[in-house]
Design an enzyme around this catalytic site. Structure first.
Site, short mmCIF file in Angstrom:
data_model
loop_
_atom_site.label_atom_id
_atom_site.label_comp_id
_atom_site.label_asym_id
_atom_site.label_seq_id
_atom_site.Cartn_x
_atom_site.Cartn_y
_atom_site.Cartn_z
N ARG A 144 9.17 52.52 -22.51
CA ARG A 144 9.88 52.57 -23.29
C ARG A 144 10.11 53.80 -24.63
O ARG A 144 9.03 53.08 -25.90
CB ARG A 144 10.99 51.54 -24.06
CG ARG A 144 12.29 52.01 -25.24
CD ARG A 144 13.62 50.40 -25.07
NE ARG A 144 13.52 50.06 -23.95
CZ ARG A 144 13.44 48.74 -23.34
NH1 ARG A 144 12.63 47.45 -24.16
NH2 ARG A 144 13.17 48.29 -22.66
N CYS B 170 19.75 44.32 -26.81
CA CYS B 170 18.56 43.36 -27.09
C CYS B 170 19.63 42.59 -29.10
O CYS B 170 19.66 44.04 -29.41
CB CYS B 170 17.44 44.71 -27.45
SG CYS B 170 17.13 45.03 -26.16
N CYS C 86 18.14 41.13 -24.32
CA CYS C 86 16.82 40.92 -25.08
C CYS C 86 16.69 40.16 -26.07
O CYS C 86 17.84 40.76 -26.84
CB CYS C 86 16.37 42.23 -24.82
SG CYS C 86 14.51 41.51 -25.36
N CYS D 136 3.31 41.30 -42.14
CA CYS D 136 4.05 42.43 -41.02
C CYS D 136 4.07 43.59 -42.15
O CYS D 136 5.21 43.91 -42.95
CB CYS D 136 4.84 42.06 -40.05
SG CYS D 136 4.47 41.19 -39.22
N CYS E 166 8.76 41.56 -22.39
CA CYS E 166 9.11 43.15 -22.85
C CYS E 166 8.09 43.22 -24.16
O CYS E 166 7.73 42.13 -24.67
CB CYS E 166 10.24 43.90 -23.76
SG CYS E 166 10.52 45.07 -24.22
N CYS F 155 6.76 46.24 -41.94
CA CYS F 155 7.92 45.96 -41.67
C CYS F 155 8.92 45.79 -43.18
O CYS F 155 7.90 45.03 -43.89
CB CYS F 155 8.36 44.75 -40.95
SG CYS F 155 9.97 44.26 -40.86
N CYS G 110 11.96 37.76 -44.06
CA CYS G 110 11.25 36.97 -42.75
C CYS G 110 9.99 36.81 -44.17
O CYS G 110 8.77 37.78 -44.67
CB CYS G 110 10.74 37.78 -41.91
SG CYS G 110 9.08 37.34 -40.63
#
Length: 316
Positions: A256, A91, A124, A51, A184, A54, A47
């Site tokens: 959640r 998801c 999702c 972040c 979400c 991550c 990616c």
């Protein structure tokens, strides 16, 4: 309750009073069940975003194996397995910046959505930032829900990511709700943020035109090779308080208990359920990290005498 100071007062009240207020808010939801969601990483690593929590960021050296986008059949079979395991929501997550309507990968994702919609699961996606046209394409393909977490408050955000901003996240959330997709959105606790940062995250979610359909609360899982690897700053009572506060602020939303559940023993998970949790991720793995075993979750539900969403009796 759209005022930050009111949210702070809710969070800071005596724990017994907070839990009692959360229990009252749970009654508004109208169901005393637990939603099972299964998460599948459909494209791992590489990616472009930085972040700092991550493992999939291309900016850091971690043990995560990179992979290209999974093919339709592999994703479809994973969805079938999720349904067999009792999931009512499937998801999909991918490690990239996001989707534009002009990109080939957006058309590939839309094709995947069309195929797995036949499984009868609520679908999702968590695929990063969206343009409005891309969001419309996803919706027209059969998508129900889009996940895009705020993660923390605006003041702390530059310390966890610099390749995009907190405002960028709010913009995608605005697009998701504008095109009529369910939202979400939640956050991560334990990344070095302050209590104010956590409560500001809830504040911004509270000020949206419509409350999120679901609010995931993630516990930060340290991953070697990421800048925040040595960072951890929460207590279990912090977690319970955030969950209870979220339940009070979002009485009609699924709250959640998401990533990091494997770090919690059964007693803490039970307290989280009492405080307002009514949704969890099942499956051996989340995006990159191990999760609680399904057999363990089913045994836990049986001890709580708690039903899964969509079922009228407990599993034996």
């Amino acid at each position: 309750m759209n005022d930050y100071h009111t949210i702070e007062q809710i969070y800071s009240q005596p724990l017994e009073d907070l839990i009692q207020q959360a229990l009252q808010a749970k009654k508004v939801f109208g169901k005393n069940d637990l939603q099972f969601c299964q998460l599948l990483n459909i494209k791992s690593g590489g990616c472009s975003e930085d972040c700092k929590y991550c493992a999939q960021s291309a900016h850091y050296r971690t043990s995560i194996e990179k992979s290209s986008l999974l093919d339709e059949e592999t994703i479809f079979e994973a969805g079938k397995k999720a349904k067999e395991n009792g999931a009512t929501r499937f998801c999909l997550g991918a490690a990239w910046k996001g989707l534009s309507h002009e990109e080939l990968k957006t058309k590939q994702i839309c094709k995947i959505i069309s195929k797995i919609s036949s499984l009868g699961l609520e679908l999702c996606l968590s695929l990063g930032f969206l343009t409005e046209k891309a969001a419309l394409m996803l919706k027209e393909s059969g998508l129900s829900v889009y996940n895009h977490n705020l993660n923390t408050g605006p003041n702390y955000y530059p310390k966890i990511a610099t390749t995009h901003s907190f405002q960028d996240r709010l913009q995608t959330i605005e697009i998701v709700q504008k095109v009529g997709l369910k939202l979400c959105s939640g956050g991560i606790i334990g990344m070095g943020e302050s209590l104010k940062d956590r409560l500001e995250m809830l504040y911004y979610l509270r000020t949206l035109p419509e409350p999120p359909e679901s609010v995931p609360i993630n516990v930060y899982m340290p991953i070697k090779g990421t800048p925040l690897y040595a960072q951890s700053n929460f207590s279990y009572i912090d977690l319970v308080r955030i969950i209870a506060t979220a339940r009070i602020l979002f009485p009609t939303s699924r709250i959640r208990l998401a990533a990091g559940r494997k770090l919690l023993d059964e007693s803490i998970q039970t307290l989280c359920y009492i405080a307002g949790v009514n949704s969890i991720f099942i499956g051996e793995k989340l995006l990159t990290q191990n999760n609680v075993q399904l057999e363990t979750d089913l045994a836990w539900l049986k001890r709580l005498n708690l039903q899964k969403e969509g079922y009228t009796k407990l599993y034996s």
